[in-house]
Design an enzyme around this catalytic site. Structure first.
Site, PDB file in Angstrom:
ATOM      1  N   ASN A  13       0.875  -1.165   0.000  1.00  0.00           N
ATOM      2  CA  ASN A  13       0.000   0.000   0.000  1.00  0.00           C
ATOM      3  C   ASN A  13       0.913   1.216   0.000  1.00  0.00           C
ATOM      4  O   ASN A  13       1.444   1.622   1.041  1.00  0.00           O
ATOM      5  CB  ASN A  13      -0.905  -0.019   1.236  1.00  0.00           C
ATOM      6  CG  ASN A  13      -1.887   1.139   1.258  1.00  0.00           C
ATOM      7  OD1 ASN A  13      -1.874   2.005   0.402  1.00  0.00           O
ATOM      8  ND2 ASN A  13      -2.751   1.143   2.270  1.00  0.00           N
ATOM      9  N   ARG A  72      -2.546  -2.198  -3.567  1.00  0.00           N
ATOM     10  CA  ARG A  72      -3.753  -1.407  -3.347  1.00  0.00           C
ATOM     11  C   ARG A  72      -3.693  -0.169  -4.244  1.00  0.00           C
ATOM     12  O   ARG A  72      -2.721   0.584  -4.220  1.00  0.00           O
ATOM     13  CB  ARG A  72      -3.847  -0.977  -1.885  1.00  0.00           C
ATOM     14  CG  ARG A  72      -5.129  -0.209  -1.588  1.00  0.00           C
ATOM     15  CD  ARG A  72      -5.266   0.109  -0.121  1.00  0.00           C
ATOM     16  NE  ARG A  72      -6.573   0.662   0.168  1.00  0.00           N
ATOM     17  CZ  ARG A  72      -7.027   0.883   1.393  1.00  0.00           C
ATOM     18  NH1 ARG A  72      -6.268   0.587   2.435  1.00  0.00           N
ATOM     19  NH2 ARG A  72      -8.226   1.392   1.579  1.00  0.00           N
ATOM     20  N   HIS A 161     -13.097   2.235  -0.131  1.00  0.00           N
ATOM     21  CA  HIS A 161     -13.027   1.255   0.963  1.00  0.00           C
ATOM     22  C   HIS A 161     -13.604  -0.093   0.535  1.00  0.00           C
ATOM     23  O   HIS A 161     -14.089  -0.879   1.362  1.00  0.00           O
ATOM     24  CB  HIS A 161     -13.783   1.740   2.223  1.00  0.00           C
ATOM     25  CG  HIS A 161     -13.176   2.937   2.881  1.00  0.00           C
ATOM     26  ND1 HIS A 161     -13.936   3.933   3.455  1.00  0.00           N
ATOM     27  CD2 HIS A 161     -11.882   3.311   3.055  1.00  0.00           C
ATOM     28  CE1 HIS A 161     -13.140   4.868   3.962  1.00  0.00           C
ATOM     29  NE2 HIS A 161     -11.886   4.506   3.740  1.00  0.00           N
ATOM     30  N   ARG A 222     -12.251  15.512   6.503  1.00  0.00           N
ATOM     31  CA  ARG A 222     -13.082  15.769   5.319  1.00  0.00           C
ATOM     32  C   ARG A 222     -14.515  16.097   5.737  1.00  0.00           C
ATOM     33  O   ARG A 222     -15.045  15.502   6.669  1.00  0.00           O
ATOM     34  CB  ARG A 222     -13.089  14.563   4.378  1.00  0.00           C
ATOM     35  CG  ARG A 222     -11.732  14.175   3.860  1.00  0.00           C
ATOM     36  CD  ARG A 222     -11.830  12.924   2.994  1.00  0.00           C
ATOM     37  NE  ARG A 222     -10.531  12.276   2.870  1.00  0.00           N
ATOM     38  CZ  ARG A 222     -10.357  10.960   2.800  1.00  0.00           C
ATOM     39  NH1 ARG A 222     -11.391  10.138   2.839  1.00  0.00           N
ATOM     40  NH2 ARG A 222      -9.147  10.458   2.690  1.00  0.00           N
ATOM     41  N   GLU A 365      -8.080  -5.499   5.429  1.00  0.00           N
ATOM     42  CA  GLU A 365      -7.979  -5.187   4.003  1.00  0.00           C
ATOM     43  C   GLU A 365      -6.791  -5.891   3.353  1.00  0.00           C
ATOM     44  O   GLU A 365      -6.858  -6.296   2.187  1.00  0.00           O
ATOM     45  CB  GLU A 365      -7.884  -3.671   3.821  1.00  0.00           C
ATOM     46  CG  GLU A 365      -9.159  -2.949   4.248  1.00  0.00           C
ATOM     47  CD  GLU A 365      -9.019  -1.446   4.237  1.00  0.00           C
ATOM     48  OE1 GLU A 365      -9.311  -0.837   3.189  1.00  0.00           O
ATOM     49  OE2 GLU A 365      -8.616  -0.880   5.277  1.00  0.00           O
TER      50      GLU A 365
END
Length: 380
Positions: A13, A72, A161, A222, A365
């Site tokens: 990642n 990823r 996600h 955010r 993940e």
């Protein structure tokens, strides 16, 4: 995608200045190795640091046993809707998608290029955060703007996600001892980035993030959902540039904008100290989640489970309780003792008479990326 194919995957990642990695043997519950390379200025050097760490005595890894490298990748656009074996043409296509993820995709590509050079004999597989949501019905992914402009510039809901929502929805069904095809779940991935997903029988049918990861729930930095006219209002009245507004909405909003803290532990501490701002911010945060739960309940028509995951979802009992408060008439009841009992494992937190089960399930993940990468390499 799920698969029963065994193998050992190096999962990468890659961010702009860091590389997170794991080595996952799908026959074992725990990863063989977990690490982070920070302050990366050259991804080729960073990948070499990863390899050196894995080759070090006592790492628990034999690099020669790795069968695939899983990457990823933030955004697959409309081009990629499944795990994809990477070749030069795929790299070029991902490069064209960079405007959809300007902060992430260049770093993802740099990591891919470096890893392909370091492991030229292995399959490299791109696992896209957006891919799980390729099943969204047209009415769920379509924005109500001019069709030609939307088509020309790829303006639609993509969702993110995806690996987390895929893994957690499947784990929810497994823990309920039911086939995933028979279970409707709302997954709440609540971390610094946060998203909700309506999963019908293992298939994503709606999700809160959109063209970018900005839309939807309130997050650490955010804003989530906001009137689009705020952008033009600030440009006209405050003289803010597009870049200024982008920074405001993505980096200086959400909980940090409301409280000064992006970490929910700090927000809870401020609430305990009597902060009005933090109290209101928490109400805003939970109200937004509760609204999405109601919306997705209505879209699904029938709901079997709600599952919290990721850093906040797994660890913050206050958020979990607040997000589902007042929904008892809908068959959603949290057991206070179960909810406040700390545990690192998966656990049921609803009452025994709750018609809809409420779960906390740690996301994984990296394992999902490994599983999908191994299956794609075997099929390719």
């Amino acid at each position: 995608m799920s698969a029963n194919i065994d193998g050992i995957a190096l999962v990468l990642n890659c961010g702009s200045s860091s590389i997170k990695y794991q080595v996952v043997d799908t026959t074992r519950e725990e990863p063989l190795a977990v690490g982070l390379v920070e302050r990366v200025t050259d991804h080729r050097e960073g990948v070499q640091e990863v390899i050196a760490s894995l080759n070090a005595p006592g790492s628990g890894v034999n690099v020669a046993d790795i069968t695939v490298v899983g990457h990823r990748v933030l955004h697959g656009g409309e081009e990629f809707s499944a795990p994809t074996i990477i070749d030069d043409a795929v790299e070029r296509t991902i490069t064209r998608l960079a405007p959809l993820g300007p902060l992430h995709i260049p770093a993802n590509l740099a990591g891919i290029s470096a890893a392909r050079a370091a492991f030229p004999h292995l399959h490299h597989v791109a696992i896209f955060d957006t891919a799980f949501h390729a099943t969204l019905p047209e009415a769920a992914y379509t924005y109500a703007i001019d069709r030609d402009i939307a088509a020309t510039y790829g303006v639609r809901r993509y969702g993110f996600h995806g690996t987390s929502h895929a893994y957690v929805s499947r784990e929810t069904a497994r823990l309920m001892d039911r086939p995933v095809e028979d279970v409707n779940t709302i997954v709440l991935h609540l971390g610094n980035g946060a998203s909700a997903c309506a999963v019908a029988g293992g298939v994503s049918v709606d999700t809160s993030m959109g063209l970018t990861p900005l839309e939807g729930l309130v997050m650490g930095t955010r804003t989530g959902d906001i009137d689009a006219a705020v952008v033009t209002h600030l440009a006209r009245t405050a003289g803010m540039s597009v870049d200024d507004i982008d920074t405001l909405l993505n980096r200086k909003s959400g909980m940090v904008g409301l409280t000064g803290f992006s970490d929910m532990r700090d927000v809870n501490a401020a609430i305990a100290d009597g902060s009005h701002e933090a109290t209101v911010a928490m109400e805003v945060y939970c109200r937004r989640i509760r609204g999405y739960v109601g919306q997705y309940y209505a879209q699904l028509g029938h709901l079997d489970a709600i599952t919290f995951t990721a850093g906040v979802g797994e660890n913050d009992a206050v958020v979990r309780a607040g997000s589902l408060a007042g929904l008892e008439e809908l068959g959603i009841k949290i057991d206070e003792t179960r909810n406040t009992t700390r545990s690192k494992g998966a656990r049921l937190i609803s009452t025994d008479d709750s018609r809809i089960q409420v779960w906390v399930i740690p996301t994984n993940e990296e394992r999902e990326i490994a599983t999908q990468s191994i299956a794609a390499a075997a099929a390719g």
